[in-house]
Write a protein that holds these residues in place. Structure first.
Motif, PDB file in Angstrom:
ATOM      1  N   ASP A 105       0.852  -1.198   0.000  1.00 34.80           N
ATOM      2  CA  ASP A 105       0.000   0.000   0.000  1.00 34.80           C
ATOM      3  C   ASP A 105       0.888   1.250   0.000  1.00 34.80           C
ATOM      4  OD1 ASP A 105      -2.170   1.599   0.112  1.00 34.80           O
ATOM      5  OD2 ASP A 105      -2.782   1.068   2.163  1.00 34.80           O
ATOM      6  N   GLY A 106       0.687   2.115  -0.963  1.00 37.11           N
ATOM      7  CA  GLY A 106       1.516   3.323  -1.065  1.00 37.11           C
ATOM      8  C   GLY A 106       2.778   3.112  -1.899  1.00 37.11           C
ATOM      9  N   GLY A 107       2.980   1.912  -2.368  1.00 36.77           N
ATOM     10  CA  GLY A 107       4.188   1.619  -3.157  1.00 36.77           C
ATOM     11  C   GLY A 107       3.875   1.093  -4.543  1.00 36.77           C
ATOM     12  N   THR A 108       4.788   0.274  -5.069  1.00 38.56           N
ATOM     13  CA  THR A 108       4.673  -0.229  -6.436  1.00 38.56           C
ATOM     14  C   THR A 108       4.772  -1.748  -6.434  1.00 38.56           C
ATOM     15  OG1 THR A 108       5.866   1.745  -7.161  1.00 38.56           O
ATOM     16  CG2 THR A 108       5.678  -0.044  -8.768  1.00 38.56           C
ATOM     17  N   ASN A 131     -10.616   0.091  -8.931  1.00 36.92           N
ATOM     18  CA  ASN A 131     -11.010   0.951  -7.807  1.00 36.92           C
ATOM     19  C   ASN A 131     -10.202   0.711  -6.535  1.00 36.92           C
ATOM     20  OD1 ASN A 131     -12.048  -1.495  -7.125  1.00 36.92           O
ATOM     21  ND2 ASN A 131     -14.144  -0.976  -7.682  1.00 36.92           N
ATOM     22  N   GLY A 132      -9.101   0.006  -6.659  1.00 35.67           N
ATOM     23  CA  GLY A 132      -8.238  -0.200  -5.489  1.00 35.67           C
ATOM     24  C   GLY A 132      -8.812  -1.177  -4.475  1.00 35.67           C
ATOM     25  N   GLN A 143     -11.382  -4.679   1.070  1.00 39.06           N
ATOM     26  CA  GLN A 143     -10.315  -3.810   1.579  1.00 39.06           C
ATOM     27  C   GLN A 143      -9.851  -2.867   0.475  1.00 39.06           C
ATOM     28  OE1 GLN A 143      -8.261  -7.464   3.626  1.00 39.06           O
ATOM     29  NE2 GLN A 143      -7.172  -5.627   4.263  1.00 39.06           N
ATOM     30  N   LYS A 144      -9.201  -1.787   0.887  1.00 38.32           N
ATOM     31  CA  LYS A 144      -8.713  -0.799  -0.087  1.00 38.32           C
ATOM     32  C   LYS A 144      -7.199  -0.759  -0.072  1.00 38.32           C
ATOM     33  CE  LYS A 144     -11.843   2.179  -1.952  1.00 38.32           C
ATOM     34  NZ  LYS A 144     -11.758   2.550  -3.383  1.00 38.32           N
ATOM     35  N   THR A 145      -6.608  -0.493  -1.194  1.00 37.49           N
ATOM     36  CA  THR A 145      -5.158  -0.328  -1.251  1.00 37.49           C
ATOM     37  C   THR A 145      -4.814   0.687  -2.340  1.00 37.49           C
ATOM     38  OG1 THR A 145      -3.040  -1.499  -1.409  1.00 37.49           O
ATOM     39  CG2 THR A 145      -4.749  -2.232  -2.902  1.00 37.49           C
TER      40      THR A 145
END
Ligand SMILES: Nc1ncnc2c1ncn2[C@@H]1O[C@H](COP(=O)(O)OP(=O)(O)OP(=O)(O)O)[C@@H](O)[C@H]1O
Ligand SMILES: [Mg+2]
Length: 421
Positions: A105-108, A131-132, A143-145
């Motif tokens: 999450d927040g990365g690649t 939609n993550g 869940q969201k990411t």
């Protein structure tokens, strides 16, 4: 913005070909956005450096970078690896586990060999891209990411789509921007440059003088097909660096290191001959396997009869033909000593196996172990050899090789890793 030259230097990318520069430039341009990127190109062209460039030039550079080789993860566990699972989701799921999409999450995330993803996983991936959202295996909680995806493939995705192996909607979602890395044969001016770099690296590594190519060798190097691209060029530079006493390499010496040169340059080995040799070998191998299976079935039948009747002598008499059949290949000319007195006890387990299996005195005890060990070893060697040959014949194209060998690409992929081919 860092220049293409500076980035190439930072990531150890050798070459000045305009197509290569364009690929690096594209990576620099898309890096600050969150656009999905698909890196394409043949095996060994250097696709793995592109997602690294993108990640390290993006606002996510302090976040996680996870590279996933989709072809190397077994189909049964890939969803759980990528999206995690709940405790008790399947046998062995003793703990709740976070998948890569949660961790990154927040990365690649770099999805290498994305063409190998099973269709069910493709559905989950499409949802995250759209939609993550994702759901752990065995859970119902959404869940969201926030993950940036860079994918890579060396297979023709349009063909995979046509065959129903890859979802078209996912392909378009992944390839908003496509970065194509050219094959080495289309970067002729870079070939000698790369070779010199590798030769110098290996000279340092093995503490030997650097090998140097004569002019005719350079011509041959640049004419060669390089189906394994830079990876293959590097391997060959390493082999020559280690094996050649004379550090000046001419075309004749180099020629000896280039496989399948017949199909790219004036024929050295007739490809027809290779083909029929290969087919023959495969046929022999199949025959051995079928014979072994048939013998095994015969042995099973005998064992069952022995267990049921308990009268070894009777079973032996009733199955004279079968016993001869099992031992005919190895002991063709030897007479099977049916007339010998044998133990007639009703306890099956007490029957000495040698009373049924005719043997020379000296190898009485080692017979069974020897056969087993030799067969296992030669099958292993044969498998390795067949895989190597098939890959060579198809110039490293795993799909074609897998088809020819009659195994799935995924299995072939694992064998390549297992044998370190
Ligand atoms: N331009 C380059 N300069 C120096 N080394 C390179 C270059 N491109 C690739 N290499 C080296 O070649 C090897 C193969 O590259 P890489 O693993 O990125 O190939 P790939 O395109 O991912 O292939 P595959 O599809 O088989 O996975 C690596 O060892 C890499 O360091
Ligand atoms: Mg790769």
């Amino acid at each position: 913005m860092e220049s293409v030259q500076a980035i190439k230097q930072r990531f150890g990318i050798i070459g000045n070909d305009p197509k290569l520069n364009r690929a690096v430039e594209k990576a620099i341009q898309v890096a600050p956005t969150d656009i999905s990127v698909l890196v394409t190109g043949e095996s060994g062209v250097g696709k793995e450096s592109i997602p690294k460039i993108i990640h390290s030039l993006s606002h996510r550079k302090h976040g996680k970078y996870i590279a996933v080789n989709c072809g190397a993860i077994p189909e049964g566990t890939i969803d759980s690896e990528l999206f995690g699972h709940e405790k008790g989701a399947f046998t062995g799921a003793t703990q709740t586990r976070s998948g890569y999409f949660e961790v990154a999450d927040g990365g690649t995330i770099f999805l290498d060999e994305v063409g190998e993803l099973p269709l069910t996983t493709q559905v989950r991936l499409l949802r995250v891209l759209e939609n993550g959202e994702f759901i752990k295996v065995g859970s119902s909680k959404v869940q969201k990411t926030d993950v940036r995806i860079v994918a890579a493939t060396n297979v023709n995705m349009f063909e995979a789509i046509k065959k129903g192996k890859f979802r078209e909607d996912l392909y378009y979602r992944l390839s908003t921007v496509e970065i194509l890395l050219p094959p080495l044969r289309d970067r002729k001016d870079d070939i000698h440059l790369l070779f010199r770099k590798f030769a110098s690296d290996f000279a340092t590594k093995y503490k030997m003088p650097t090998i140097r190519l004569t002019d005719d060798a350079v011509v041959l190097l640049e004419k060669y097909h390089w189906s394994g691209n830079i990876r293959q060029l590097r391997n060959i530079a390493e082999q020559i660096s280690v094996l050649e006493q004379n550090r000046t390499i001419n075309a004749v010496t180099l020629h000896g290191y280039l496989p399948n040169i017949g199909s790219n340059l004036p024929a050295v080995i007739s490809s027809d001959k290779q083909e029929s040799d290969f087919a023959n070998e495969r046929e022999i191998l199949y025959k051995v396997l079928f014979d072994m299976k048939s013998d095994l079935n015969d042995l099973k039948k005998l064992t069952m009869e022995l267990m049921q009747s308990g009268n070894a002598q009777q079973v032996q008499k009733d199955n004279e033909g079968l016993i001869r059949k099992i031992y005919r290949e190895d002991k063709e000319e030897e007479e099977i000593p049916f007339e010998e007195p044998i133990n007639t006890t009703t306890e099956v387990l007490q029957i000495p196996p040698q009373s049924i299996i005719p043997q020379k005195e000296e190898d009485k005890y080692s017979f069974a172990e020897e056969i087993e060990e030799e067969e296992t070893l030669s099958l292993h060697d044969k498998e390795l050899e067949l895989i190597k040959k098939s890959l060579e014949r198809h110039r490293g194209k795993r799909k074609a090789a897998a088809e020819e060998l009659g195994i799935s690409e995924r299995t072939l992929y694992r064998k390549i890793k297992q044998y370190d081919l």
